[in-house]
Design an enzyme around this catalytic site. Structure first.
Site, short mmCIF file in Angstrom:
data_model
loop_
_atom_site.label_atom_id
_atom_site.label_comp_id
_atom_site.label_asym_id
_atom_site.label_seq_id
_atom_site.Cartn_x
_atom_site.Cartn_y
_atom_site.Cartn_z
N HIS A 82 0.83 -1.22 0.00
CA HIS A 82 0.00 0.00 0.00
C HIS A 82 0.86 1.27 0.00
CE1 HIS A 82 -3.89 -2.08 0.84
NE2 HIS A 82 -3.08 -2.97 1.39
N ASN A 155 -10.24 -2.99 2.44
CA ASN A 155 -9.93 -3.00 1.01
C ASN A 155 -11.22 -2.83 0.21
OD1 ASN A 155 -7.17 -3.34 1.16
ND2 ASN A 155 -7.24 -5.56 0.91
FE1 HDD Z 1 -2.56 -4.91 5.43
C1 HDD Z 1 -1.10 -1.88 5.11
C2 HDD Z 1 -5.54 -3.61 4.27
C3 HDD Z 1 -3.93 -8.06 5.39
C4 HDD Z 1 0.20 -6.10 6.93
N1 HDD Z 1 -3.19 -3.10 4.81
C5 HDD Z 1 -2.43 -1.97 4.75
C6 HDD Z 1 -3.22 -0.88 4.27
C7 HDD Z 1 -4.48 -1.38 4.02
C8 HDD Z 1 -4.45 -2.76 4.38
C9 HDD Z 1 -5.66 -0.60 3.49
C10 HDD Z 1 -2.73 0.54 4.04
C11 HDD Z 1 -3.00 1.41 5.22
C12 HDD Z 1 -2.57 2.81 4.90
O1 HDD Z 1 -3.20 3.43 4.04
O2 HDD Z 1 -1.59 3.25 5.51
N2 HDD Z 1 -4.34 -5.69 4.86
C13 HDD Z 1 -5.47 -4.98 4.52
C14 HDD Z 1 -6.59 -5.87 4.44
C15 HDD Z 1 -6.14 -7.12 4.74
C16 HDD Z 1 -4.73 -7.00 5.02
C17 HDD Z 1 -8.02 -5.45 4.11
C18 HDD Z 1 -6.91 -8.40 4.81
C19 HDD Z 1 -7.94 -8.55 5.55
N3 HDD Z 1 -1.96 -6.74 6.00
C20 HDD Z 1 -2.67 -7.91 5.94
C21 HDD Z 1 -1.93 -8.98 6.57
C22 HDD Z 1 -0.76 -8.43 7.03
C23 HDD Z 1 -0.81 -7.02 6.66
C24 HDD Z 1 -2.40 -10.42 6.69
C25 HDD Z 1 0.37 -9.04 7.78
C26 HDD Z 1 0.28 -10.07 8.55
N4 HDD Z 1 -0.74 -4.13 5.87
C27 HDD Z 1 0.23 -4.81 6.54
C28 HDD Z 1 1.43 -3.95 6.86
C29 HDD Z 1 1.00 -2.57 6.28
C30 HDD Z 1 -0.37 -2.87 5.69
C31 HDD Z 1 2.74 -4.51 6.42
C32 HDD Z 1 1.97 -1.89 5.34
C33 HDD Z 1 1.95 -0.44 5.73
C34 HDD Z 1 1.25 -0.39 6.98
O3 HDD Z 1 0.82 -1.65 7.32
O4 HDD Z 1 1.05 0.58 7.65
O5 HDD Z 1 1.63 -3.89 8.24
#
Ligand code: HDD
Length: 715
Positions: A82, A155
């Site tokens: 993202h 999402n």
């Molecule tokens: Fe995630 C970012 C949505 C599964 C780990 N995720 C991130 C963002 C969104 C989502 C919208 C951007 C937030 C922003 O605008 O700063 N992610 C989801 C959805 C998931 C999902 C709807 C399934 C239900 N994500 C998911 C899993 C993991 C992560 C299973 C790790 C175990 N997601 C992350 C992260 C991020 C992230 C690596 C990257 C940047 C952040 O968190 O702030 O921690």
């Protein structure tokens, strides 16, 4: 509650509270002197301090050193996923009290307004990648509530690729650019991703969504949002219920077509960001209603899927949506880095009344987000960054760390303490203390997946069966693109074989498009209880509005200025707008006198950046347009992308001179209004209002897929 405690806990939040809170940190340069970071006025900033006019720069030039050092440290790591996104401020308004279900303060009374910050994003691309790539879109909302920050990190697709968070690094490594040559950018169309998919049948449902039109939204304002995981509402009495969150855009759910999306990625890589900010600036505030599906705990096992499995939806036909409020986005950030880049979301940021479930994907998410901010934002104090700061006051014994802003008073930084009078002290449930839901859990420590998670295809089939014919065709073409770019024939074969489990016909069509063997038809492993879910098709979500749509008016000297004027006026009345496009920028001479201002030349715009095209009459203008390749291409391309096209008077002749085919045009027998599959023409205009109404309807429809079947026009 003591008066002191009341003071400590009670704050009044309204829709503007966060914007007011940020004011303390805004910097206004107007009328100010240039200074160093120490506030010392700078007298010269173009020349470094040197030993002699041609001599070396001196170390004592503190302004030079500060300026360069700060510049050298400007970048922070982009988000691991993202990374590419955009954000806006707004507010959430509650429609009715949800106290029966949840004690969340922002859902207690009808009319209650809570400020929010929303960040939309693509998932895979780097921070500088294009907006219109095929991908899921993030829809993350931070509610600044009286009881602290609540983050709904969703999402635009209601399911996810994998069931267990431990697979997330594998998934992301496979979909990101390949590690040896860092290609391709912002695309899943490569071997490592499809290798991953073929090895994980649990991906099937999500892949169907990403390869559908949902993967290429027309606008962030025209897509749904979903919490994806199952959460829990908890009321004051401590009763819990499962809840699924949905955002529903007031403008309907609309998409681009793939050829168009790829072209926009070159013409305007900032397309979605620009669209969001232009809409806000023009006063078309994006609006989304919040819907919830509430499920009693006793009903947890009544479904033919597991509620804790994030690869499953709860069909709206089984649990209807209850619409409980509305999100409105009202202002752009003042500074992109300070707000959009530094905002830090975390699904673990919940408030009393909202709790988690044992969904193994959610459980892992609860850890990952805070962890990633520690490296991205450089330490444990990122909650103090203005955009992340809650409006609710915060007091605890966490101390120090990089970039600490808070000046904690007093001697004690531990609990319990007597030197600090025992403060800050824990709050009871009545005092809005967060009490985790008391769920009974038992089991053996085991690395295993419940059998209830092992149905991988039934909902992918449900999705496929719920699509209209054009939507199905788009999915098949998307498979041909994505899998066709995979070099390994073995992986292509595994994909065709895998998706034959969704539908044998789909398996056959994939195989035929990517030159592998047609899979043998198999009996479905498990069928969904529903044959179809109409709520899944975008075609069933088209509201009758043209608000904020953009129309191109093709014109040259001698254009019928009155038609241009009338169209502009009528579009404006309906909240839409138009731009006059011509060979060069400047002013055009109208046929009956008057002038028409040109907004864009063919060099600075393209049909892909508009929702519809209009060709007004005017003999001289239309003759010129007919000889301009760019004008003819504009029409062909808009037609190919199934967009509404309209022409009045001689304008119809430009359509005849183009390559569009298979639709009836005015002047062929009938000289009055003819409206055929989104092509609205009137060789003799007569009542302009009547013509406009037909065009308006065609624009509201967004795309006219029934034209797609026709042999493609060259464009
Ligand atoms: Fe995630 C970012 C949505 C599964 C780990 N995720 C991130 C963002 C969104 C989502 C919208 C951007 C937030 C922003 O605008 O700063 N992610 C989801 C959805 C998931 C999902 C709807 C399934 C239900 N994500 C998911 C899993 C993991 C992560 C299973 C790790 C175990 N997601 C992350 C992260 C991020 C992230 C690596 C990257 C940047 C952040 O968190 O702030 O921690």
């Amino acid at each position: 509650m003591s008066e002191q405690l009341k003071k400590a806990t009670h704050i009044d939040v309204d829709e503007k509270s966060k914007l007011k809170d940020l004011e303390e940190f805004r910097e206004y340069p107007e009328g100010q002197f240039l200074t160093t970071d120490q506030g010392v006025r700078v007298s010269e900033t173009d020349m470094s301090l040197k030993a002699g006019e041609r001599g070396p720069t001196l170390l004592e030039d503190f302004h030079f050193r500060e300026k360069l050092t700060h510049f050298d440290h400007e970048r922070i790591p982009e988000r691991i996923v993202h990374a590419r996104g955009t954000g806006a401020h707004g507010y959430f308004e509650c429609y009715e009290s949800m106290a029966e279900y949840t004690m969340a303060s922002f859902l207690q009374e009808a009319g209650k307004k809570t400020p929010v910050f929303v960040r939309f994003s693509t998932v895979v691309g780097f921070r500088g990648s294009a907006d219109t790539v095929r991908d899921a879109r993030g829809f993350a909302t931070k509610f600044y509530t009286e009881d602290g920050n609540y983050d709904l990190v969703g999402n635009n697709i209601p399911v996810f690729f994998i069931q267990d968070a431990i697979k997330f690094p594998d998934l992301v490594h496979s979909i990101k650019p390949e590690p040896d040559d860092e290609m391709p950018q912002a695309s899943a169309a490569h071997d490592t991703f499809w290798d991953f998919v073929a090895s994980h049948p649990e991906n099937a449902h999500m892949i169907m969504w990403v390869l559908s039109d949902r993967g290429i939204p027309r606008s962030y304002r025209m897509m749904q949002g979903f919490g994806v995981n199952t959460f829990r509402f908890v009321n004051k009495q401590g009763k819990g219920r499962f809840v699924k969150f949905h955002w529903i855009p007031k403008l309907g759910v609309h998409s681009l077509v793939w050829d168009e999306a790829q072209k926009i990625a070159g013409k305007d890589p900032d397309y979605h960001r620009r669209d969001l900010y232009e809409a806000i600036e023009e006063g078309h505030y994006p609006e989304y209603e919040l819907g919830v599906q509430i499920i009693e705990e006793e009903d947890e096992h009544k479904f033919d899927f597991d509620l804790l499995d994030a690869t499953k939806i709860v069909p709206e036909e089984q649990v209807p949506l209850k619409i409980i409020g509305k999100l409105t986005l009202t202002s752009k950030p003042d500074n992109f880095f300070a707000e959009v880049e530094q905002v830090a979301f975390c699904p673990a940021n919940v408030v009393p009344g909202i709790d988690f479930t044992n969904d193994p994907l959610l459980q892992g998410r609860l850890f990952s987000y805070l962890d990633t901010q520690l490296i991205r934002l450089g330490g444990p104090n990122f909650h103090e960054i203005p955009i992340n700061r809650p409006l609710a006051p915060y007091h605890n014994n966490q101390r120090d760390g990089y970039h600490r802003m808070t000046i904690n008073k007093g001697k004690s930084a531990y609990f319990p303490n007597t030197v600090g009078n025992g403060d800050p002290r824990p709050a009871s449930r009545e005092e809005h203390g967060y009490v985790h839901y008391t769920e009974k859990v038992e089991g053996k420590k085991i690395r295993a997946r419940s059998d209830s998670f092992k149905d991988f295809f039934s909902q992918a089939t449900l999705f496929w069966n719920s699509m209209t014919e054009p939507e199905k065709e788009h999915i098949v073409k998307a498979f041909h693109f994505e899998v066709g770019k995979v070099k390994s024939l073995e992986i292509r074969q595994r994909i065709a074989d895998m998706f034959a489990n969704v539908d044998p016909e789909l398996g056959r069509m994939i195989a035929e498009g990517v030159s592998v063997k047609v899979p043998e038809a198999k009996a479905p492993q498990k069928k969904s209880r529903l044959d179809k879910s109409p709520a899944l098709s975008q075609a069933n979500k088209v509201p009758d509005t043209i608000e904020s749509r953009k129309v191109a008016i093709l014109a040259a000297n001698g254009v019928n200025a009155s038609h241009v004027e009338q169209l502009l006026k009528l579009l404006k009345e309906k909240g839409a707008s138009a731009k006059v496009v011509s060979m060069t920028q400047g002013t055009l001479r109208g046929s009956g006198g008057g002038e028409v201002m040109v907004d864009k030349s063919y060099e600075t715009t393209a049909s892909v950046l508009f929702d519809a095209v209009f060709v007004p009459g005017g003999r001289e203008s239309v003759e010129a347009l007919k000889s301009q390749g760019s004008a003819v291409h504009f029409i062909n391309e808009a037609f190919r992308h199934c967009k509404p096209i309209a022409a009045t008077g001689e304008g119809v002749e430009l359509l005849k001179a183009s390559s569009i085919k298979g639709v009836k045009l005015s002047g062929e027998g009938e000289k009055g209004l003819v409206s055929d599959r989104g092509v609205v023409t009137a060789a003799e205009t007569g009542d302009f209002g009547q013509f406009f109404e037909a065009f308006r309807k065609a624009i509201a429809q967004h795309r006219h897929w029934d034209r797609e079947k026709k042999e493609m026009v060259p464009a």
